[in-house]
Enzyme design. Sequence first.
Site, PDB file in Angstrom:
ATOM      1  N   HIS A   1     -26.685  52.388  -2.307  1.00  0.00           N
ATOM      2  CA  HIS A   1     -26.881  53.577  -3.137  1.00  0.00           C
ATOM      3  C   HIS A   1     -28.035  53.294  -4.108  1.00  0.00           C
ATOM      4  O   HIS A   1     -27.994  52.304  -4.843  1.00  0.00           O
ATOM      5  CB  HIS A   1     -25.586  53.893  -3.890  1.00  0.00           C
TER       6      HIS A   1
ATOM      7  N   ASP B 259     -18.010  48.740  -8.957  1.00  0.00           N
ATOM      8  CA  ASP B 259     -18.197  50.168  -8.638  1.00  0.00           C
ATOM      9  C   ASP B 259     -17.084  51.016  -9.242  1.00  0.00           C
ATOM     10  O   ASP B 259     -17.312  52.134  -9.709  1.00  0.00           O
ATOM     11  CB  ASP B 259     -18.306  50.396  -7.118  1.00  0.00           C
TER      12      ASP B 259
HETATM   13  N1  LIG Z   1     -24.426  58.695   6.586  1.00  0.00           N
HETATM   14  C1  LIG Z   1     -23.214  58.135   6.417  1.00  0.00           C
HETATM   15  N2  LIG Z   1     -23.030  56.835   6.754  1.00  0.00           N
HETATM   16  C2  LIG Z   1     -21.829  56.240   6.552  1.00  0.00           C
HETATM   17  N3  LIG Z   1     -20.767  56.886   6.033  1.00  0.00           N
HETATM   18  C3  LIG Z   1     -20.902  58.167   5.692  1.00  0.00           C
HETATM   19  C4  LIG Z   1     -22.137  58.855   5.868  1.00  0.00           C
HETATM   20  N4  LIG Z   1     -21.974  60.124   5.403  1.00  0.00           N
HETATM   21  C5  LIG Z   1     -20.704  60.226   4.993  1.00  0.00           C
HETATM   22  N5  LIG Z   1     -20.044  59.068   5.178  1.00  0.00           N
HETATM   23  C6  LIG Z   1     -18.647  58.830   4.824  1.00  0.00           C
HETATM   24  O1  LIG Z   1     -18.684  58.097   3.653  1.00  0.00           O
HETATM   25  C7  LIG Z   1     -17.704  57.056   3.649  1.00  0.00           C
HETATM   26  C8  LIG Z   1     -18.367  55.841   3.052  1.00  0.00           C
HETATM   27  O2  LIG Z   1     -18.689  56.198   1.736  1.00  0.00           O
HETATM   28  P1  LIG Z   1     -19.787  55.456   0.856  1.00  0.00           P
HETATM   29  O3  LIG Z   1     -21.093  55.440   1.531  1.00  0.00           O
HETATM   30  O4  LIG Z   1     -19.689  56.067  -0.497  1.00  0.00           O
HETATM   31  O5  LIG Z   1     -19.140  53.987   0.889  1.00  0.00           O
HETATM   32  P2  LIG Z   1     -19.574  52.629   0.202  1.00  0.00           P
HETATM   33  O6  LIG Z   1     -20.114  52.876  -1.155  1.00  0.00           O
HETATM   34  O7  LIG Z   1     -20.464  51.864   1.122  1.00  0.00           O
HETATM   35  O8  LIG Z   1     -18.141  51.997   0.163  1.00  0.00           O
HETATM   36  P3  LIG Z   1     -17.323  51.213  -0.949  1.00  0.00           P
HETATM   37  O9  LIG Z   1     -17.737  51.754  -2.293  1.00  0.00           O
HETATM   38  O10 LIG Z   1     -15.880  51.536  -0.660  1.00  0.00           O
HETATM   39  O11 LIG Z   1     -17.697  49.822  -0.734  1.00  0.00           O
HETATM   40  C9  LIG Z   1     -17.224  56.881   5.091  1.00  0.00           C
HETATM   41  O12 LIG Z   1     -15.802  56.945   5.152  1.00  0.00           O
HETATM   42  C10 LIG Z   1     -17.862  58.036   5.866  1.00  0.00           C
HETATM   43  O13 LIG Z   1     -16.875  58.898   6.438  1.00  0.00           O
HETATM   44  C1  LIG Z   2     -12.010  48.471  -3.734  1.00  0.00           C
HETATM   45  C2  LIG Z   2     -13.495  48.427  -3.391  1.00  0.00           C
HETATM   46  C3  LIG Z   2     -13.696  47.946  -1.950  1.00  0.00           C
HETATM   47  C4  LIG Z   2     -14.013  49.873  -3.508  1.00  0.00           C
HETATM   48  O1  LIG Z   2     -15.371  49.917  -3.245  1.00  0.00           O
HETATM   49  C5  LIG Z   2     -14.273  47.537  -4.395  1.00  0.00           C
HETATM   50  O2  LIG Z   2     -14.186  48.075  -5.663  1.00  0.00           O
HETATM   51  C6  LIG Z   2     -13.723  46.122  -4.417  1.00  0.00           C
HETATM   52  O3  LIG Z   2     -14.021  45.356  -3.535  1.00  0.00           O
HETATM   53  N1  LIG Z   2     -12.926  45.816  -5.477  1.00  0.00           N
HETATM   54  C7  LIG Z   2     -12.383  44.499  -5.735  1.00  0.00           C
HETATM   55  C8  LIG Z   2     -10.895  44.538  -5.944  1.00  0.00           C
HETATM   56  C9  LIG Z   2     -10.368  45.551  -6.953  1.00  0.00           C
HETATM   57  O4  LIG Z   2     -11.054  46.434  -7.440  1.00  0.00           O
HETATM   58  O5  LIG Z   2      -9.157  45.426  -7.320  1.00  0.00           O
END
Ligand SMILES: Nc1ncnc2c1ncn2[C@@H]1O[C@H](COP(=O)(O)OP(=O)(O)OP(=O)(O)O)[C@@H](O)[C@H]1O
Ligand SMILES: CC(C)(CO)[C@@H](O)C(=O)NCCC(=O)O
Length: 253
Positions: A35, A98
């Site tokens: 992000h 996060d």
């Molecule tokens: N282009 C995309 N690529 C991957 N996932 C996507 C996309 N668009 C929507 N999603 C949805 O977003 C979700 C992942 O969300 P996001 O990208 O916010 O996760 P992340 O920040 O990598 O995960 P986390 O914070 O849990 O580590 C998936 O469950 C999926 O269904």
């Molecule tokens: C729970 C997730 C995977 C969500 O992105 C992340 O915040 C994480 O790895 N947390 C560490 C464990 C906790 O938050 O209790």
Amino acid sequence: MWDPRSPGGRGRLDGGWDLGTMDSRALLIGNSRWHWATQRGERWSFDHAAPDPRWIDTTNLIWAAVGEVPAALEGAQESRLQLENVPLEGCPPWLGVDRALGAWGAWRRQRFQGGDLDQGLLLADAGTVLSLTLLDAHGRFRGGRLMPGLRLQLQSMASGTALLPSVARQQRTDDLFPSGTAEAMCQGVMQGLAAAVVDAYQNSGACLWICGGDAPWLEQELTRRGVSAQTNQNLQLQAMVDLIPVIKPVPGR
Ligand SMILES: Nc1ncnc2c1ncn2[C@@H]1O[C@H](COP(=O)(O)OP(=O)(O)OP(=O)(O)O)[C@@H](O)[C@H]1O
Ligand SMILES: CC(C)(CO)[C@@H](O)C(=O)NCCC(=O)O
């Protein structure tokens, strides 16, 4: 510094970064996606993209991670935003940065809008993992719930069974009881996740904020169930932007 009145950014529309005109950037490494927040002059734009180390330039970058840290950032620890940099009280040391950033950001916005915080605030981050993070009425971390998100649940059903298919793209349908397998898998997971958010919302009594890659359909599902939530997919990035002066103080100030 981010102004809480400003609307969310426009996202990356041009398909590439112009490094020559950029001021600062923030990067949050998630478990599925990276992000990005990018500053041009007074304006910040936000983008959520597949991991790609080619975009890493440690000049004027602050970063945070809950996902795997790429080699290019291992030597840039001085510009890493850690949990202890987030001014959210009561966090256990293992809390994902996060979660802290998102909850702190939502709390500030809710307060700025003059919204009700008497029963605290619940953030549902619908990412790789659906994280529910509850702050009490004083804005202190209270606890939460964690469960696999949409994509991860679909992947685990496909890999853990003989007959269920890989569902690469979300199959949305208005039918709450679809007959097709892929549609039934998606509907099952989505209804389950939405129900989990509604249960946490009802049991906490807190105001509800949502973010994460699955926020758009989750918001629709909550609306269908008569639950109102504030959605902001850039909560964590906006909080990181706010915290840039904490990580990189301007010399002499
Ligand atoms: N282009 C995309 N690529 C991957 N996932 C996507 C996309 N668009 C929507 N999603 C949805 O977003 C979700 C992942 O969300 P996001 O990208 O916010 O996760 P992340 O920040 O990598 O995960 P986390 O914070 O849990 O580590 C998936 O469950 C999926 O269904
Ligand atoms: C729970 C997730 C995977 C969500 O992105 C992340 O915040 C994480 O790895 N947390 C560490 C464990 C906790 O938050 O209790």
